[in-house]
Design a protein around this motif. Structure first.
Motif, PDB file in Angstrom:
ATOM      1  N   VAL A 230       0.844  -1.186   0.000  1.00 31.59           N
ATOM      2  CA  VAL A 230       0.000   0.000   0.000  1.00 31.59           C
ATOM      3  C   VAL A 230       0.884   1.242   0.000  1.00 31.59           C
ATOM      4  CG1 VAL A 230      -0.174   0.032   2.533  1.00 31.59           C
ATOM      5  CG2 VAL A 230      -1.961   1.110   1.167  1.00 31.59           C
ATOM      6  N   PHE A 231       0.443   2.279  -0.692  1.00 28.80           N
ATOM      7  CA  PHE A 231       1.085   3.588  -0.629  1.00 28.80           C
ATOM      8  C   PHE A 231       0.354   4.418   0.428  1.00 28.80           C
ATOM      9  CE2 PHE A 231       2.323   2.218  -4.851  1.00 28.80           C
ATOM     10  CZ  PHE A 231       3.621   2.712  -4.986  1.00 28.80           C
ATOM     11  N   LEU A 232       1.102   4.910   1.417  1.00 27.43           N
ATOM     12  CA  LEU A 232       0.541   5.697   2.508  1.00 27.43           C
ATOM     13  C   LEU A 232       1.334   6.980   2.679  1.00 27.43           C
ATOM     14  CD1 LEU A 232       0.193   2.911   5.235  1.00 27.43           C
ATOM     15  CD2 LEU A 232      -1.653   3.856   3.836  1.00 27.43           C
ATOM     16  N   ASP A 233       0.697   7.998   3.277  1.00 28.46           N
ATOM     17  CA  ASP A 233       1.491   9.152   3.672  1.00 28.46           C
ATOM     18  C   ASP A 233       2.398   8.731   4.822  1.00 28.46           C
ATOM     19  OD1 ASP A 233       0.352   9.978   6.407  1.00 28.46           O
ATOM     20  OD2 ASP A 233      -1.457   9.901   5.197  1.00 28.46           O
ATOM     21  N   SER A 234       3.492   9.439   4.997  1.00 24.58           N
ATOM     22  CA  SER A 234       4.540   8.978   5.916  1.00 24.58           C
ATOM     23  C   SER A 234       4.474   9.613   7.295  1.00 24.58           C
ATOM     24  CB  SER A 234       5.918   9.272   5.301  1.00 24.58           C
ATOM     25  OG  SER A 234       6.124  10.669   5.205  1.00 24.58           O
ATOM     26  N   TYR A 235       3.385  10.314   7.635  1.00 23.21           N
ATOM     27  CA  TYR A 235       3.391  11.156   8.836  1.00 23.21           C
ATOM     28  C   TYR A 235       2.739  10.526  10.059  1.00 23.21           C
ATOM     29  CZ  TYR A 235       4.576  14.362   5.145  1.00 23.21           C
ATOM     30  OH  TYR A 235       5.181  14.938   4.052  1.00 23.21           O
ATOM     31  N   VAL A 236       1.904   9.531   9.875  1.00 24.19           N
ATOM     32  CA  VAL A 236       1.139   8.989  10.988  1.00 24.19           C
ATOM     33  C   VAL A 236       2.017   8.415  12.101  1.00 24.19           C
ATOM     34  CG1 VAL A 236      -0.512   7.189  11.652  1.00 24.19           C
ATOM     35  CG2 VAL A 236      -0.966   8.642   9.671  1.00 24.19           C
ATOM     36  N   PRO A 237       3.019   7.557  11.804  1.00 21.86           N
ATOM     37  CA  PRO A 237       3.813   7.005  12.909  1.00 21.86           C
ATOM     38  C   PRO A 237       4.443   8.073  13.803  1.00 21.86           C
ATOM     39  CG  PRO A 237       4.235   5.787  10.906  1.00 21.86           C
ATOM     40  CD  PRO A 237       3.417   6.977  10.506  1.00 21.86           C
ATOM     41  N   GLN A 238       5.008   9.112  13.206  1.00 27.48           N
ATOM     42  CA  GLN A 238       5.659  10.144  13.998  1.00 27.48           C
ATOM     43  C   GLN A 238       4.682  10.802  14.966  1.00 27.48           C
ATOM     44  OE1 GLN A 238       8.917  10.687  13.828  1.00 27.48           O
ATOM     45  NE2 GLN A 238       8.940  12.338  15.342  1.00 27.48           N
ATOM     46  N   VAL A 239       3.492  11.124  14.485  1.00 26.99           N
ATOM     47  CA  VAL A 239       2.494  11.773  15.337  1.00 26.99           C
ATOM     48  C   VAL A 239       2.062  10.839  16.464  1.00 26.99           C
ATOM     49  CG1 VAL A 239       0.153  12.701  15.394  1.00 26.99           C
ATOM     50  CG2 VAL A 239       1.675  13.290  13.507  1.00 26.99           C
ATOM     51  N   VAL A 240       1.827   9.566  16.142  1.00 27.78           N
ATOM     52  CA  VAL A 240       1.397   8.603  17.158  1.00 27.78           C
ATOM     53  C   VAL A 240       2.462   8.446  18.236  1.00 27.78           C
ATOM     54  CG1 VAL A 240       0.773   6.203  17.588  1.00 27.78           C
ATOM     55  CG2 VAL A 240      -0.130   7.382  15.582  1.00 27.78           C
ATOM     56  N   PHE A 241       3.722   8.325  17.833  1.00 25.61           N
ATOM     57  CA  PHE A 241       4.784   8.144  18.821  1.00 25.61           C
ATOM     58  C   PHE A 241       4.936   9.383  19.699  1.00 25.61           C
ATOM     59  CE2 PHE A 241       6.815   5.264  15.392  1.00 25.61           C
ATOM     60  CZ  PHE A 241       5.890   4.273  15.681  1.00 25.61           C
ATOM     61  N   GLN A 242       4.766  10.551  19.127  1.00 28.99           N
ATOM     62  CA  GLN A 242       4.825  11.774  19.923  1.00 28.99           C
ATOM     63  C   GLN A 242       3.734  11.783  20.987  1.00 28.99           C
ATOM     64  OE1 GLN A 242       4.566  14.844  16.939  1.00 28.99           O
ATOM     65  NE2 GLN A 242       6.748  14.833  16.513  1.00 28.99           N
ATOM     66  N   GLU A 243       2.536  11.347  20.602  1.00 30.01           N
ATOM     67  CA  GLU A 243       1.442  11.319  21.565  1.00 30.01           C
ATOM     68  C   GLU A 243       1.675  10.266  22.645  1.00 30.01           C
ATOM     69  OE1 GLU A 243      -1.191  13.335  22.008  1.00 30.01           O
ATOM     70  OE2 GLU A 243      -0.200  14.568  20.497  1.00 30.01           O
ATOM     71  N   LEU A 244       2.239   9.125  22.263  1.00 31.89           N
ATOM     72  CA  LEU A 244       2.516   8.081  23.248  1.00 31.89           C
ATOM     73  C   LEU A 244       3.547   8.543  24.274  1.00 31.89           C
ATOM     74  CD1 LEU A 244       2.575   4.827  21.085  1.00 31.89           C
ATOM     75  CD2 LEU A 244       0.829   5.553  22.719  1.00 31.89           C
ATOM     76  N   THR A 245       4.512   9.345  23.841  1.00 34.52           N
ATOM     77  CA  THR A 245       5.522   9.821  24.792  1.00 34.52           C
ATOM     78  C   THR A 245       4.925  10.806  25.795  1.00 34.52           C
ATOM     79  OG1 THR A 245       6.242  11.589  23.276  1.00 34.52           O
ATOM     80  CG2 THR A 245       7.447   9.506  23.206  1.00 34.52           C
ATOM     81  N   ARG A 246       3.823  11.448  25.451  1.00 38.62           N
ATOM     82  CA  ARG A 246       3.162  12.325  26.424  1.00 38.62           C
ATOM     83  C   ARG A 246       2.696  11.532  27.636  1.00 38.62           C
ATOM     84  NH1 ARG A 246       1.292  17.410  24.484  1.00 38.62           N
ATOM     85  NH2 ARG A 246       1.641  17.713  22.247  1.00 38.62           N
ATOM     86  N   GLU A 247       2.291  10.273  27.385  1.00 41.30           N
ATOM     87  CA  GLU A 247       1.776   9.444  28.464  1.00 41.30           C
ATOM     88  C   GLU A 247       2.828   8.552  29.090  1.00 41.30           C
ATOM     89  OE1 GLU A 247      -1.861   6.240  29.251  1.00 41.30           O
ATOM     90  OE2 GLU A 247      -1.745   7.382  27.383  1.00 41.30           O
ATOM     91  N   PHE A 248       3.746   8.009  28.262  1.00 38.91           N
ATOM     92  CA  PHE A 248       4.683   7.008  28.760  1.00 38.91           C
ATOM     93  C   PHE A 248       6.131   7.493  28.799  1.00 38.91           C
ATOM     94  CE2 PHE A 248       1.122   4.640  26.946  1.00 38.91           C
ATOM     95  CZ  PHE A 248       0.796   3.800  28.006  1.00 38.91           C
ATOM     96  N   GLY A 249       6.404   8.664  28.227  1.00 34.62           N
ATOM     97  CA  GLY A 249       7.776   9.144  28.172  1.00 34.62           C
ATOM     98  C   GLY A 249       8.591   8.401  27.121  1.00 34.62           C
ATOM     99  N   ASP A 250       9.890   8.632  27.120  1.00 31.66           N
ATOM    100  CA  ASP A 250      10.761   8.037  26.108  1.00 31.66           C
ATOM    101  C   ASP A 250      10.884   6.526  26.225  1.00 31.66           C
ATOM    102  OD1 ASP A 250      11.175  10.487  25.008  1.00 31.66           O
ATOM    103  OD2 ASP A 250      13.134  10.828  25.937  1.00 31.66           O
ATOM    104  N   LEU A 251      10.393   5.953  27.321  1.00 30.66           N
ATOM    105  CA  LEU A 251      10.467   4.500  27.481  1.00 30.66           C
ATOM    106  C   LEU A 251       9.635   3.767  26.436  1.00 30.66           C
ATOM    107  CD1 LEU A 251      10.281   4.154  31.378  1.00 30.66           C
ATOM    108  CD2 LEU A 251      12.280   3.917  29.906  1.00 30.66           C
ATOM    109  N   VAL A 252       8.758   4.499  25.728  1.00 27.51           N
ATOM    110  CA  VAL A 252       7.951   3.859  24.697  1.00 27.51           C
ATOM    111  C   VAL A 252       8.788   3.476  23.480  1.00 27.51           C
ATOM    112  CG1 VAL A 252       7.293   5.953  23.437  1.00 27.51           C
ATOM    113  CG2 VAL A 252       5.734   4.015  23.498  1.00 27.51           C
ATOM    114  N   TYR A 253       9.892   4.158  23.266  1.00 29.56           N
ATOM    115  CA  TYR A 253      10.617   3.969  22.009  1.00 29.56           C
ATOM    116  C   TYR A 253      11.271   2.593  21.841  1.00 29.56           C
ATOM    117  CZ  TYR A 253       9.705   8.813  20.858  1.00 29.56           C
ATOM    118  OH  TYR A 253       9.068   9.986  20.550  1.00 29.56           O
ATOM    119  N   PRO A 254      11.873   1.996  22.883  1.00 31.79           N
ATOM    120  CA  PRO A 254      12.371   0.622  22.682  1.00 31.79           C
ATOM    121  C   PRO A 254      11.273  -0.352  22.274  1.00 31.79           C
ATOM    122  CG  PRO A 254      13.346   1.576  24.646  1.00 31.79           C
ATOM    123  CD  PRO A 254      12.278   2.529  24.191  1.00 31.79           C
ATOM    124  N   THR A 255      10.057  -0.139  22.774  1.00 36.82           N
ATOM    125  CA  THR A 255       8.928  -0.977  22.376  1.00 36.82           C
ATOM    126  C   THR A 255       8.623  -0.796  20.895  1.00 36.82           C
ATOM    127  OG1 THR A 255       7.950  -0.928  24.579  1.00 36.82           O
ATOM    128  CG2 THR A 255       6.468  -1.368  22.744  1.00 36.82           C
TER     129      THR A 255
END
Length: 368
Positions: A230-255
């Motif tokens: 599938v061809f998708l825009d490339s912006y969704v993951p970045q936005v989702v990860f930014q929002e997850l860090t609001r709740e879980f902090g940088d510890l979300v990134y290894p996951t």
């Protein structure tokens, strides 16, 4: 009924998509009309699988964040197009043409088969939707498109009629607070000098000639592996990860990195080792093919690579997401070296990342 997709007589690529997108020599795929907006070509189950793994590890649902991120991305892309050459799209009967075009784009990009049933400007729209690559994300794409076209909030519901699943969109009183917080950040890509062999007829890289458009189903299959793309825009993951860090902090990134590594490992095995046993013995060829495919699919431009003893270094310009790339490169390392990787990275500038991969000790976690 879907309009027949015109395909290149030489390589078989979808001609409308070849005209809509530009396959650049800097590891990006961009819109021709809006050259700073990026797309990626990726396995269709990418978002579903990777975000399911993240949800399982974190113990929370991220679907509402994914929905709002995609709604914002869809609206931003269409807003920019309508401000440009499609400036008349919001006027009178042109709206109906635009809505039908939305359906065609869904088919061209392999996101779904979409067909307009009825559309009443400012009131409601109804469309058949078959084989969405991800049901919730397709709903977000459609809602964002209508919000751009009508310049007002929309909501959606699903109904079944005569054996077909239909999506209905109607005006809403307001967007949720999360939607107002989400911003799509555009980083201007660096130029590049990567050279792809290209189709003499349509100009698309020959490396993409294995794609097959099944317009009656709204899907794109990569025939060698038998996998939907599938061809998708490339912006969704970045936005989702930014929002997850609001709740879980940088510890979300290894996951995130580990979820992407597991996803990539499955498909890299299918794409390379299952078809070419020589790559087991020729790691350098394996690495070269994986990195070339990264650029071919618009996920970034690997401009430097070295592998010495246990250490591997990769420099990528125009990365579509650092954490997903870290996971993908970790899968490449594990496939070639036979060991799990610890990955670290640093930004050399806003459009260049330097990745370092080394063997992961049993007690070691991935650095971010």
């Amino acid at each position: 009924m879907a309009m027949k997709v015109k395909k290149c007589k030489v390589c078989g690529f979808c001609i409308p998509l070849a005209r809509f997108l530009r396959f650049n020599d800097n590891g990006t795929i961009t819109e021709r009309l809006m050259p700073d907006f990026r797309a990626v070509l990726i396995e269709a189950d990418f978002i579903t699988e990777v975000f399911r793994r993240i949800e399982n590890d974190l113990g929370v649902s991220v679907q509402h964040i994914v929905f709002e991120a995609q709604r914002a991305a869809s609206k931003a892309v269409i807003d920019s197009n309508i401000k440009g050459i499609l400036a008349g799209a919001r006027v009178g009967a042109a709206k109906n043409i635009t809505v039908n075009m939305f359906c065609q784009v869904a088919i061209w990009t392999g996101q779904a088969y979409a067909e307009t049933v009825v559309y009443k400007p400012k009131k409601y729209g109804e469309a058949i939707l078959r084989n969405p690559f991800n049901r919730d994300i397709m709903a977000a794409v459609i809602v964002g498109a209508f919000e751009s076209l009508e310049k007002m909030p929309f909501k959606h519901t699903w109904v079944n009629k005569r054996g077909e699943e239909l999506i209905l969109v109607r005006p809403d009183s307001a967007r949720p607070p999360l939607a107002d917080r989400i911003k799509i950040e555009i980083v201007k890509p660096k130029p590049g000098n990567r050279s792809f062999e290209r189709c003499p007829e349509c100009g698309v890289p020959i490396g993409l000639s294995g794609l097959d458009w099944q317009e009656d189903k709204g899907i794109i299959m990569e025939m060698r592996r038998g996998v939907r793309m599938v061809f998708l825009d490339s912006y969704v993951p970045q936005v989702v990860f930014q929002e997850l860090t609001r709740e879980f902090g940088d510890l979300v990134y290894p996951t995130v990195v580990d979820a992407m590594k597991n996803f990539s490992l499955k498909w890299l095995k299918a794409e390379y080792l299952d078809r070419d046993m020589e790559l087991f013995a020729n790691r350098e060829k394996l690495y070269a093919e994986v990195l070339e495919n990264l650029a071919l699919r618009g996920q970034g431009n690997p401009v430097a690579f070295s592998s010495d003893s246990d250490k591997m270094i990769v420099t990528v310009e125009n990365p579509y997401n650092p954490h997903l790339l870290a996971g993908h490169l970790s899968a490449m390392y594990e496939l070639g070296e036979g060991r799990r990787a610890n990955v670290e990275w640093q930004y050399l500038d806003e459009a260049t990342i330097h990745f370092t991969l080394t063997p992961r000790r049993s007690s070691q976690v991935m650095a971010v």
